[in-house]
Motif scaffolding. Structure first.
Motif, PDB file in Angstrom:
ATOM      1  N   ASN A  57      43.676  50.215  29.451  1.00  0.00           N
ATOM      2  CA  ASN A  57      42.316  50.129  30.625  1.00  0.00           C
ATOM      3  C   ASN A  57      41.263  51.466  30.658  1.00  0.00           C
ATOM      4  OD1 ASN A  57      44.793  47.427  31.019  1.00  0.00           O
ATOM      5  ND2 ASN A  57      45.500  49.709  32.792  1.00  0.00           N
ATOM      6  N   ARG A 171      31.943  47.866  35.192  1.00  0.00           N
ATOM      7  CA  ARG A 171      32.917  47.494  33.994  1.00  0.00           C
ATOM      8  C   ARG A 171      33.838  48.206  34.156  1.00  0.00           C
ATOM      9  NH1 ARG A 171      35.676  46.632  29.786  1.00  0.00           N
ATOM     10  NH2 ARG A 171      35.414  48.401  28.462  1.00  0.00           N
ATOM     11  N   GLU A 175      37.497  46.359  36.347  1.00  0.00           N
ATOM     12  CA  GLU A 175      38.344  46.273  35.389  1.00  0.00           C
ATOM     13  C   GLU A 175      39.858  47.254  35.425  1.00  0.00           C
ATOM     14  OE1 GLU A 175      37.405  44.786  31.469  1.00  0.00           O
ATOM     15  OE2 GLU A 175      36.147  42.997  32.409  1.00  0.00           O
ATOM     16  N   PRO A 179      42.354  45.395  38.653  1.00  0.00           N
ATOM     17  CA  PRO A 179      42.470  43.985  37.423  1.00  0.00           C
ATOM     18  C   PRO A 179      42.819  42.855  37.986  1.00  0.00           C
ATOM     19  CG  PRO A 179      44.573  45.694  37.732  1.00  0.00           C
ATOM     20  CD  PRO A 179      43.264  46.149  38.627  1.00  0.00           C
ATOM     21  N   ALA A 182      39.378  41.329  39.135  1.00  0.00           N
ATOM     22  CA  ALA A 182      38.339  41.498  37.683  1.00  0.00           C
ATOM     23  C   ALA A 182      38.554  39.672  37.036  1.00  0.00           C
ATOM     24  CB  ALA A 182      39.119  41.873  36.532  1.00  0.00           C
ATOM     25  N   TYR A 183      40.168  39.380  36.804  1.00  0.00           N
ATOM     26  CA  TYR A 183      41.077  38.359  36.711  1.00  0.00           C
ATOM     27  C   TYR A 183      40.476  36.813  37.431  1.00  0.00           C
ATOM     28  CZ  TYR A 183      44.380  34.298  36.058  1.00  0.00           C
ATOM     29  OH  TYR A 183      44.773  33.173  35.458  1.00  0.00           O
ATOM     30  N   CYS A 185      37.757  37.187  39.437  1.00  0.00           N
ATOM     31  CA  CYS A 185      35.802  36.778  38.687  1.00  0.00           C
ATOM     32  C   CYS A 185      35.832  35.832  37.950  1.00  0.00           C
ATOM     33  CB  CYS A 185      35.176  38.047  38.740  1.00  0.00           C
ATOM     34  SG  CYS A 185      34.771  38.952  40.196  1.00  0.00           S
ATOM     35  N   ARG A 186      36.765  36.639  36.343  1.00  0.00           N
ATOM     36  CA  ARG A 186      36.701  35.441  35.480  1.00  0.00           C
ATOM     37  C   ARG A 186      36.945  34.213  35.584  1.00  0.00           C
ATOM     38  NH1 ARG A 186      38.921  40.779  33.781  1.00  0.00           N
ATOM     39  NH2 ARG A 186      40.832  39.768  33.512  1.00  0.00           N
ATOM     40  N   TYR A 192      30.792  41.065  38.911  1.00  0.00           N
ATOM     41  CA  TYR A 192      31.799  41.627  39.232  1.00  0.00           C
ATOM     42  C   TYR A 192      31.118  42.748  40.709  1.00  0.00           C
ATOM     43  CZ  TYR A 192      35.260  41.675  35.391  1.00  0.00           C
ATOM     44  OH  TYR A 192      35.669  41.530  34.486  1.00  0.00           O
TER      45      TYR A 192
END
Length: 236
Positions: A57, A171, A175, A179, A182-183, A185-186, A192
């Motif tokens: 991570n 970042r 992330e 987590p 962040a998922y 956002c993607r 972010y």
């Protein structure tokens, strides 16, 4: 932790095929301040999370299909390439200057480094062996070499000043700390948000509103678990 990262010290695993060795090397990198771990493999392997102890991570893992791709990247960055290899040209790993921008390449468990990697090496290095065996397990060898690099860099004061750029720090913080967000956002194409010194998300109402849209369905596919306040913010 991020302030101690050494962006110009990298590890490269050339076709190391045992998942626990990859995970153990990630743990070595995290422990010694190495930020970039490169893996050359034809087929990606699953990271053993128990062995890595969460190190995956907090590192930047780079994948390469060929040795030439990885070596070319190191050369373009002006890094000296060290390759672990038993030969007449090899020197004791403690005789090398690790304060220079350095990439350390470890070969495959059984066959060692490829001829291509050896030919490209600026220096071949060995760990002196006094018994009948000629080598150590790759992750054990990695820990010895990386701690020598850490020792030299500490003496040179390279850990005294943060060297990782702010964008990369942000970042990692997002992330690693959030987590599932962040998922989202993607998959939603969102930038972010900023993470403050207390580890809290700094985002406006519009950002949170977009995150809430269809958030429940998307989060069912994500592997991590949100904390209670995160679920509340997402209306989940």
């Amino acid at each position: 932790m991020l302030g101690l990262r050494q962006p110009d010290l990298a590890v490269c695993l050339e076709k190391v095929h045992k998942p626990h060795n990859l995970a153990a090397m990630m743990r070595n990198c995290d422990a010694t301040g190495v930020h970039h771990l490169h893996a050359i493999w034809a087929t990606k392997h699953q990271i053993r999370r128990g062995t890595a102890v969460g190190s995956q991570n907090w590192l930047k893992l780079h994948s390469h299909k060929t040795s030439a791709d990885a070596i070319g990247q190191f050369k373009a960055q002006g890094m000296q390439l060290l390759v672990t290899h038993l030969s007449d040209k090899a020197v004791d790993f403690r005789q090398v200057d690790y304060t220079r921008p350095t990439a350390i390449l470890f070969g495959q468990e059984r066959t060692g480094a490829s001829e291509e990697a050896i030919a490209a090496a600026d220096q071949e290095i060995i760990i002196p062996m006094l018994g009948m065996v000629q080598s150590l397990n790759v992750s054990v060898a990695g820990s010895l070499i990386l701690y020598e690099a850490q020792r030299q860099r500490q003496q040179a004061g390279l850990f005294a000043t943060p060297r990782l750029d702010e964008a990369e720090c942000q970042r990692i913080l997002f992330e690693g700390g959030y987590p599932k967000l962040a998922y989202l956002c993607r998959i939603k194409g969102l930038d972010y948000p900023h993470i403050d010194d207390e580890g809290q998300i700094q985002a406006d109402a519009d950002w949170w509103q977009i995150m809430q849209q269809d958030g429940r369905v998307a989060l069912q596919e994500a592997p991590q678990i949100l904390s209670g306040w995160q679920r509340k913010m997402l209306g989940n």
